[in-house]
Structures are given as C-alpha cells and as structure tokens.
Design a protein around this motif. Structure first.
Motif, PDB file in Angstrom:
ATOM      1  N   ASP A 142       0.824  -1.199   0.000  1.00 15.65           N
ATOM      2  CA  ASP A 142       0.000   0.000   0.000  1.00 15.65           C
ATOM      3  C   ASP A 142       0.871   1.268   0.000  1.00 15.65           C
ATOM      4  OD1 ASP A 142      -2.136   1.796   0.450  1.00 15.65           O
ATOM      5  OD2 ASP A 142      -1.902   1.616   2.602  1.00 15.65           O
ATOM      6  N   ASP A 187      -6.562 -11.942  -5.578  1.00 13.04           N
ATOM      7  CA  ASP A 187      -6.438 -10.993  -4.472  1.00 13.04           C
ATOM      8  C   ASP A 187      -5.386  -9.911  -4.689  1.00 13.04           C
ATOM      9  OD1 ASP A 187      -8.457 -11.629  -2.797  1.00 13.04           O
ATOM     10  OD2 ASP A 187      -7.289 -12.806  -1.402  1.00 13.04           O
ATOM     11  N   TRP A 188      -5.051  -9.577  -5.931  1.00 15.35           N
ATOM     12  CA  TRP A 188      -4.091  -8.502  -6.173  1.00 15.35           C
ATOM     13  C   TRP A 188      -4.661  -7.210  -5.621  1.00 15.35           C
ATOM     14  CZ3 TRP A 188       0.380 -10.416  -7.498  1.00 15.35           C
ATOM     15  CH2 TRP A 188       0.444 -11.586  -8.263  1.00 15.35           C
ATOM     16  N   SER A 189      -4.043  -6.704  -4.562  1.00 14.83           N
ATOM     17  CA  SER A 189      -4.508  -5.462  -3.940  1.00 14.83           C
ATOM     18  C   SER A 189      -3.427  -4.977  -2.985  1.00 14.83           C
ATOM     19  CB  SER A 189      -5.835  -5.662  -3.192  1.00 14.83           C
ATOM     20  OG  SER A 189      -5.654  -6.504  -2.069  1.00 14.83           O
ATOM     21  N   GLN A 220     -13.933  -6.410  -4.287  1.00 17.07           N
ATOM     22  CA  GLN A 220     -12.967  -5.593  -3.567  1.00 17.07           C
ATOM     23  C   GLN A 220     -13.163  -4.146  -4.005  1.00 17.07           C
ATOM     24  OE1 GLN A 220      -8.884  -7.367  -3.591  1.00 17.07           O
ATOM     25  NE2 GLN A 220      -9.800  -8.810  -5.003  1.00 17.07           N
ATOM     26  N   ASN A 222     -12.692  -0.593  -5.282  1.00 17.96           N
ATOM     27  CA  ASN A 222     -11.633   0.041  -6.082  1.00 17.96           C
ATOM     28  C   ASN A 222     -10.780  -0.948  -6.870  1.00 17.96           C
ATOM     29  OD1 ASN A 222     -12.342   2.616  -4.980  1.00 17.96           O
ATOM     30  ND2 ASN A 222     -11.120   2.143  -3.164  1.00 17.96           N
ATOM     31  N   TRP A 223     -11.120  -2.242  -6.824  1.00 24.36           N
ATOM     32  CA  TRP A 223     -10.358  -3.242  -7.579  1.00 24.36           C
ATOM     33  C   TRP A 223     -11.268  -4.058  -8.494  1.00 24.36           C
ATOM     34  CZ3 TRP A 223      -5.143  -3.008  -7.337  1.00 24.36           C
ATOM     35  CH2 TRP A 223      -4.586  -2.282  -6.279  1.00 24.36           C
ATOM     36  N   ARG A 242      -6.292  -6.791 -12.515  1.00 28.85           N
ATOM     37  CA  ARG A 242      -5.946  -6.339 -11.154  1.00 28.85           C
ATOM     38  C   ARG A 242      -4.437  -6.200 -10.980  1.00 28.85           C
ATOM     39  NH1 ARG A 242     -10.620  -9.961  -8.435  1.00 28.85           N
ATOM     40  NH2 ARG A 242     -12.274  -8.389  -8.536  1.00 28.85           N
ATOM     41  N   LEU A 246      -2.547  -2.721  -9.965  1.00 28.93           N
ATOM     42  CA  LEU A 246      -1.615  -2.629  -8.840  1.00 28.93           C
ATOM     43  C   LEU A 246      -0.265  -2.083  -9.302  1.00 28.93           C
ATOM     44  CD1 LEU A 246      -0.903  -3.167  -5.882  1.00 28.93           C
ATOM     45  CD2 LEU A 246      -0.398  -5.545  -6.506  1.00 28.93           C
ATOM     46  N   ARG A 255      -3.064   6.805  -6.634  1.00 30.84           N
ATOM     47  CA  ARG A 255      -4.028   5.797  -6.217  1.00 30.84           C
ATOM     48  C   ARG A 255      -5.387   5.923  -6.900  1.00 30.84           C
ATOM     49  NH1 ARG A 255      -2.061   3.873  -1.301  1.00 30.84           N
ATOM     50  NH2 ARG A 255      -4.101   3.259  -0.525  1.00 30.84           N
TER      51      ARG A 255
END
Length: 382
Positions: A142, A187-189, A220, A222-223, A242, A246, A255
């Motif tokens: 992040d 789960d790319w985040s 998710q 924003n994803w 995704r 990222l 972002r």
C-alpha cells in the motif's frame, strides 16, 4: 508450457526437502506441529486464526473456518506440489517471495483443518513513524502506491523510480509464475503483499487461496474488473486487470484515475513498452486480449511488447478526479466611506507604551468622567 502442471499432483503425499529449511510430510496433524503460540491474526478472510509454531520458529499454522469447500484438501495438495514442476529459478523465487504452503493440516473427520506456511522474513518489517509515535510492523505494498514524500513522512526511505521498478519486476515475475501454473490468485490489492524498501523486494501473502483456472470473485472496493460481471468467477483475465492496476499505482505513486493518465504519459525511461502493456491490461475492450503477466514482466525488464495479433481496441482513459477549488483570497476591509482611507491615530497622539486602540479607549474614559462631573455640578447648583 502447455496445459496445467498441477493436473496429476504427482508429488502427492510424499516427503520432499523444502529449501526453506524444514522437511515435513505433505499432510500433518496439529499434534505433529507441537505447541501453538497465541494468534497473530484472527477471523481474517478464510482463516479463523494464524498461530506461530512455538517449536519451529519462523513457521505458522493457518487454521481455516469450519465451512471450507470439500475439495480444499485436494486443492492444497496440488498447491504444495506445484513448485516441483517449476524451473529452479522460478521455484526459488516462489519460495522466497511468497508464503507458499508447505503442508496440509488434517484431523480425523476434517482433511483440511489448515496449512503450514512460512512467516514473512524480518526485512519486510519497518519502523513506521506517526507523529511522536512509531511502530515496527510489516510494511504493506500500500505504501509503494503513495508519493516518495509520503513514504519519507513515515520514516521509510523513499523508493525513487528504480526502487519502484525493482519491486514491480519481482511482483510481475511472481504473477507470471502463478499464470504458468494455471492458478488464479484474484487478491491482487494493497493488503496482500509486503514491501521491503531496503531490499526493493516484495512478499506475496494469502497464496494458499489460489485455485486452478477460476475461483469465486470476491468484490474488492476500487479493484473491481469492469469486464468481469458481478456474480461470475474470477479467472486469469481478471488477474491480469488487477495486476495491471496494482503495478500502475505502485509505479506512479498515484491511487486514483491519475495513475492511468500517468501511465499513458510514459514516465519511465525503459521505453514505451511498459505503458503499452499496462494500457492494454487496463483498457482493452476484449478481456481475453489483455496481455499476460509474463508480457508485463518482460516489458519492465526492458524487453519488447510482442503481440501475436494487432493491438486490442481500448476504452478511453477514465476522467481525472476533480480537484477541490482553491480557497479565494479574502477581500481587504474598507472604511465606511469607501472613497476615504480609514483614519488611524498618529504616533504623536498615542502615549508611550500604548497602541492606537488603547489610546482611543483612554480618551473616551476621560470624556465620560468629565461628563459625570459636569452633571454633578449642575445638580448641586439647583
């Protein structure tokens, strides 16, 4: 590589030497693991708890909720065996750059109680400063999606363009390995990878949730992939979107939609290939025309963007977010008669040590006292 190397699970229930330093059977019981320390995480995602193994420092037992899918045992066995099918360099990176499961935990009546995973290395922790306080914790990726100034503001060294590029190269290499194994991660985040500013490297977590070919697409914020309809499964094309999102955010430190525009402006020194691949991942109108993780990894390593077909059609860049209006300067105060300047007492009319306002107040007091004396004299004469 054609087909899925996970199809037969050839390493099955045998025992294999794990280069991470611990050799254990593919399936173990909780009793085999010794004492479990207090949880470091609870009720997070599919896990009811993540507990360190007190007798095996650096290893964790990830214990699942009771309502897991009945096929999870077989799926975990396939994941545990998957690295055996890889070239040595890719296998080493998968072990060093992710918490890849080492064993399935089973108990009577439940073949998938959880799994044994390594703890992220200590160099992925950092001393995060917030005002007068600091806390040593794992640094989530992040932070790489923020400006260098923001990163320095919490006490971490700023990555600069080279640091961002190095971390993104490793992240896309891991994604390319998963794609080679025909695994969907989904789960790319920001919360599913750690970042080491000092070593310019990343560490992928929650990889034990990977599934072959497709998996339920958990929303998710924003994803969300605009070309994966809600209620359908996530697949390799969802992963590509995704992953591209990222990487765009981590490379630019932005972002929101500004990241898309920064990518289109090609801010990197290694040619236009990176921008072309990312824009096709993010804006292609045909999801199956999205470039692979391997193509993005090649572009980030100064390689060309090779397409077997013409460039896919793209949607337009998303609109830039509206910037808040700048505050208007306050108008100067004017005197009641706008044609005349406001009158201020001269320095000569002000007693030493007094401000003009204090001088004016004193004058009014004197006038009031004189008026009272005159009134008393008038009453006395009558």
């Amino acid at each position: 590589m054609t087909g899925s190397p996970l199809a037969d699970g050839s390493s099955g229930n045998g025992t294999a030497a794990d280069p991470r330093g611990w050799t254990l059977p593919r399936a173990v019981s909780l009793g085999d693991l010794g004492r479990l320390a207090a949880p470091i995480s609870e009720h997070n995602g599919q896990a009811v708890a993540v507990r360190p193994l007190a007798d095996h420092p650096g290893w964790l037992a990830k214990l699942y909720k009771a309502d897991q899918h009945p096929d999870d045992a077989g799926r975990l066995d396939l994941l545990i065996s998957a690295p055996d099918t890889l070239p040595e360099a890719d296998r080493t990176l998968l072990y060093e750059g992710s918490c890849w499961p080492a064993a399935r935990i089973q108990e009577p009546g439940n073949a998938a109680v959880g799994c044994v995973i390594p703890m992220a290395p200590e160099h992925f922790r950092g001393e995060l400063r917030r005002g007068a306080f600091s806390e040593r914790r794992f640094v989530e990726i992040d932070w790489l999606a923020k400006s260098d100034e923001s990163i320095r503001g919490i006490g971490l060294p700023s990555p600069g363009a080279e640091g961002r590029l190095s971390a993104c190269r490793q992240l896309t290499h891991l994604a390319a390995i998963l794609e080679t194994l025909d695994l969907v991660y989904s789960d790319w985040s920001f919360s599913n990878a750690f970042w080491s500013p000092a070593r310019r490297s990343v560490y992928l977590i929650d990889v034990d949730g990977c599934q072959p070919q497709k998996m339920p697409d958990i929303h998710q914020p924003n994803w969300a992939d605009p070309l994966t309809p809600q209620g359908t499964d996530a697949d390799t094309y969802t992963d590509r979107y995704r992953l591209g999102l990222l990487i765009a955010k981590c490379m630019t430190g932005l972002r929101d939609a500004r990241a898309f525009h920064e990518v289109a402006a090609s801010p990197w020194q290694n040619g236009p290939a990176v921008s072309d691949v990312l824009l096709d991942m993010l804006l292609a109108t045909d999801r199956e025309r999205r470039p692979s993780a391997a193509q993005l990894h090649q572009a980030l390593n100064d390689g060309p963007y090779l397409r077997a077909t013409p460039r896919p059609a793209r949607t337009e860049l998303p609109p830039l977010p509206k910037q808040p209006p700048a505050p208007k300067p306050s108008a100067p105060r004017s005197s009641p008669d706008t044609c005349k300047p406001a009158q201020t007492p001269s320095p000569e009319s002000t007693a030493p040590g007094q401000s003009p306002e204090q001088s004016t107040d004193s004058a009014w007091i004197v006038v009031a006292v004189i008026a009272v004396i005159l009134l008393i004299l008038i009453i006395a004469n009558h």
